[in-house]
Design an enzyme around this catalytic site. Structure first.
Site, short mmCIF file in Angstrom:
data_model
loop_
_atom_site.label_atom_id
_atom_site.label_comp_id
_atom_site.label_asym_id
_atom_site.label_seq_id
_atom_site.Cartn_x
_atom_site.Cartn_y
_atom_site.Cartn_z
N ASP A 19 0.84 -1.20 0.00
CA ASP A 19 0.00 0.00 0.00
C ASP A 19 0.87 1.25 0.00
O ASP A 19 0.72 2.14 -0.83
CB ASP A 19 -0.91 0.01 1.24
CG ASP A 19 -1.65 -1.29 1.43
OD1 ASP A 19 -2.58 -1.54 0.66
OD2 ASP A 19 -1.28 -2.06 2.33
N GLN A 28 13.45 2.53 -1.93
CA GLN A 28 12.73 2.00 -3.09
C GLN A 28 13.60 2.08 -4.36
O GLN A 28 13.58 1.18 -5.20
CB GLN A 28 11.43 2.80 -3.28
CG GLN A 28 10.34 2.01 -3.92
CD GLN A 28 9.02 2.75 -3.91
OE1 GLN A 28 8.93 3.92 -4.26
NE2 GLN A 28 7.96 2.07 -3.51
N TYR A 62 6.52 -14.15 0.61
CA TYR A 62 5.87 -14.45 1.89
C TYR A 62 6.47 -15.78 2.38
O TYR A 62 7.68 -15.84 2.59
CB TYR A 62 4.35 -14.51 1.72
CG TYR A 62 3.78 -13.27 1.00
CD1 TYR A 62 3.86 -12.01 1.57
CD2 TYR A 62 3.18 -13.38 -0.25
CE1 TYR A 62 3.35 -10.89 0.93
CE2 TYR A 62 2.66 -12.27 -0.90
CZ TYR A 62 2.75 -11.02 -0.31
OH TYR A 62 2.27 -9.93 -0.95
N ARG A 82 6.90 -10.33 -4.94
CA ARG A 82 5.62 -10.66 -4.34
C ARG A 82 4.69 -9.46 -4.46
O ARG A 82 5.12 -8.35 -4.76
CB ARG A 82 5.81 -11.03 -2.87
CG ARG A 82 6.08 -9.84 -1.99
CD ARG A 82 6.33 -10.19 -0.53
NE ARG A 82 6.12 -9.02 0.31
CZ ARG A 82 6.54 -8.92 1.56
NH1 ARG A 82 7.22 -9.91 2.11
NH2 ARG A 82 6.29 -7.82 2.27
N GLY A 83 3.41 -9.70 -4.17
CA GLY A 83 2.49 -8.57 -4.08
C GLY A 83 2.25 -7.89 -5.41
O GLY A 83 2.04 -8.55 -6.43
N GLU A 84 2.32 -6.58 -5.39
CA GLU A 84 1.89 -5.81 -6.56
C GLU A 84 3.02 -4.96 -7.11
O GLU A 84 3.38 -5.03 -8.29
CB GLU A 84 0.72 -4.93 -6.13
CG GLU A 84 0.23 -4.01 -7.18
CD GLU A 84 -1.18 -3.50 -6.88
OE1 GLU A 84 -1.47 -2.39 -7.29
OE2 GLU A 84 -2.00 -4.20 -6.26
N ASP A 85 3.61 -4.15 -6.23
CA ASP A 85 4.58 -3.17 -6.72
C ASP A 85 5.87 -3.83 -7.20
O ASP A 85 6.41 -3.47 -8.25
CB ASP A 85 4.89 -2.15 -5.62
CG ASP A 85 5.71 -0.99 -6.17
OD1 ASP A 85 5.22 -0.34 -7.11
OD2 ASP A 85 6.82 -0.76 -5.70
N SER A 86 6.37 -4.82 -6.44
CA SER A 86 7.63 -5.44 -6.86
C SER A 86 7.44 -6.27 -8.13
O SER A 86 8.39 -6.46 -8.90
CB SER A 86 8.22 -6.28 -5.74
OG SER A 86 7.30 -7.23 -5.27
O1 TRH Z 1 4.75 -5.90 0.57
P1 TRH Z 1 3.89 -6.51 -0.45
O2 TRH Z 1 3.61 -7.93 -0.29
O3 TRH Z 1 2.56 -5.70 -0.53
C1 TRH Z 1 1.27 -6.30 -0.66
C2 TRH Z 1 0.82 -6.28 -2.08
O4 TRH Z 1 0.91 -5.03 -2.70
C3 TRH Z 1 -0.60 -6.76 -2.18
O5 TRH Z 1 -1.06 -6.68 -3.51
C4 TRH Z 1 -1.47 -5.91 -1.29
O6 TRH Z 1 -2.75 -6.33 -1.36
C5 TRH Z 1 -0.93 -6.05 0.12
O7 TRH Z 1 0.41 -5.59 0.17
C6 TRH Z 1 -1.76 -5.27 1.10
O8 TRH Z 1 4.61 -6.36 -1.90
P2 TRH Z 1 4.80 -5.15 -2.91
O9 TRH Z 1 3.49 -4.71 -3.46
O10 TRH Z 1 5.78 -5.60 -3.90
O11 TRH Z 1 5.40 -3.96 -2.06
C7 TRH Z 1 6.69 -3.96 -1.56
C8 TRH Z 1 7.22 -2.53 -1.56
O12 TRH Z 1 8.33 -2.43 -0.68
C9 TRH Z 1 7.74 -2.10 -2.93
O13 TRH Z 1 7.36 -0.75 -3.17
C10 TRH Z 1 9.26 -2.17 -2.79
C11 TRH Z 1 9.42 -1.81 -1.35
N1 TRH Z 1 10.67 -2.25 -0.72
C12 TRH Z 1 11.68 -1.32 -0.54
O14 TRH Z 1 11.56 -0.17 -0.94
N2 TRH Z 1 12.83 -1.71 0.09
C13 TRH Z 1 13.00 -2.96 0.57
O15 TRH Z 1 14.08 -3.27 1.17
C14 TRH Z 1 11.96 -3.92 0.35
C15 TRH Z 1 12.14 -5.34 0.83
C16 TRH Z 1 10.81 -3.52 -0.28
#
Ligand code: TRH
Length: 365
Positions: free
Chosen positions: A27, A241, A194, A257-261
């Site tokens: 988020d 990021q 995860y 995982r998730g959306e952004d990565s």
């Molecule tokens: O953390 P997430 O699993 O987030 C999830 C998903 O978005 C999912 O769709 C949503 O429903 C849920 O949250 C509530 O994975 P995501 O989306 O890849 O987000 C990780 C963010 O963290 C991404 O912007 C990259 C950032 N990040 C860093 O900036 N530095 C880091 O060291 C790491 C590990 C991540």
């Protein structure tokens, strides 16, 4: 009825972006990225967020044009009087805007509900649909659904200049300064996940790998698992990021995982495997299949995904060099297709400009 906001597309706009953290980092990660992208296009953004903590390491320097505001309930609308009104409101992922904020508006903004990312076909149908507000202080206004996606009929994906034309030398210099003990003979593999069903089996097979293990759930899941010969675990600190994106560009295989990565893995153009955010009713199974269809994933990549995500009995096999090259080719072809399409920022700006010109309803219906 209040006057509509002056959404002249030629002038920078003021955006109020609301983010409620449900869990994990997606988020805040998506909202921060969106805020920065808007600011880089000259807009000013107020990011209202209930749990801003991770920004301290995700974006410690902040970004010009983006101000971060705590979102607590009950929402205190009194300070809004001193702020210029927003032209566009975005409620991310269906977080409801605070009623006090809506009630305090001084003109009617363009109000968007930015939704979750999916490759399923219904996304194109729902993108840009109106949702009249029938009650509460916003009664009479219209919210518009805005769906990111992978096809031209959706809202597209966030795409920074670094995603289009990465500076490899700057990437290498910056990653070098992180002091990661990468070995030239080992393959760097980023682990952001995860608790994958087949993590133990995969780690036991992956020889001569430097596992770049992200902190939190991936680290907890992977820390005690036996490694294959020549493999090593390198625990990562939380990185910004910008550095996270760099790590994805340097990984020869990225577990995301998730959306952004996932989106960043696509832009990185390296082989990747996606751990989809699990939903209790298994709705993520269809979502994963839709994505793999769009990706045009070969059978080996599909099988690996099913096993990684705990779906079906597929046998997991660590990819050999030829298989990995095939996965990378698929990722690069997908990236090339995406580069042909308008990105999310272009689509958002066009939508808001169309709204100002009164074209939005006509275009959709
Ligand atoms: O953390 P997430 O699993 O987030 C999830 C998903 O978005 C999912 O769709 C949503 O429903 C849920 O949250 C509530 O994975 P995501 O989306 O890849 O987000 C990780 C963010 O963290 C991404 O912007 C990259 C950032 N990040 C860093 O900036 N530095 C880091 O060291 C790491 C590990 C991540």
């Amino acid at each position: 009825m209040l006057p509509s906001c002056p959404t002249d597309p030629a002038r920078p706009l003021r955006w109020d972006l609301f983010c409620r953290v449900i869990d994990n980092l997606g988020d805040i990660g998506v909202c921060w990225r969106l805020a920065v992208n808007l600011a880089r296009h000259g807009h000013s953004v107020r990011l209202w967020i209930d749990q801003p903590g991770p920004l301290a390491w995700m974006a410690p320097a902040g970004h010009p044009g983006v101000s971060v505001h705590g979102w607590t309930e009950p929402f205190d609308a009194a300070p809004l009087v001193a702020l210029p009104p927003g032209d566009v409101w975005i409620e991310a992922f269906g977080c409801e805007l605070p009623e006090a904020f809506v009630a305090a508006r001084r003109h009617d903004p363009v109000w968007l509900n930015l939704e979750y990312l999916s490759a399923e076909s219904w996304v194109e149908r729902n993108h840009r649909l109106p949702s009249p507000v029938l009650r509460g202080p916003g009664q009479g206004l219209t919210k518009w659904f805005f769906y990111p996606g992978f096809t031209a009929g959706t809202g597209g994906l966030l795409r920074e200049p670094e995603a289009v034309a990465p500076d490899r030398a700057a990437d290498a210099a910056r990653l070098g300064s992180l002091g990661l003990p990468l070995r030239p003979q080992a393959m760097p593999v980023l682990l952001f996940c995860y608790e994958p069903a087949s993590l133990a089996t995969v780690m036991a097979q992956a020889a001569d790998v430097d596992w770049l293990v992200t902190p939190g759930r991936a680290e907890a899941a992977a820390s005690n698992l036996p490694l294959a010969p020549g493999a090593r675990r390198i625990p990562l600190p939380p990185v910004t990021q910008v550095d996270f994106d760099r790590l994805l560009r340097c990984g020869h295989l990225n577990f995301v995982r998730g959306e952004d990565s996932l989106v960043r893995a696509l832009w990185a153009g390296q082989a990747f495997v996606w751990h989809i955010y699990p939903q209790h009713d298994d709705a993520h199974h269809a979502k994963l299949d839709a994505f793999l269809d769009w990706l045009q994933a070969p059978p080996s990549l599909r099988a690996f995904h099913r096993h990684w995500n705990g779906i079906g009995p597929a046998e997991v096999v660590w990819p050999d060099a030829a298989t990995l090259a095939g996965w990378r080719a698929v990722a690069q072809a997908a990236r090339a297709r995406l580069l042909e399409q308008a990105d999310l920022l272009q689509q958002l700006q066009a939508f808001v400009a169309g709204h100002a010109a009164g074209r939005v309803d006509i275009e959709k219906h």
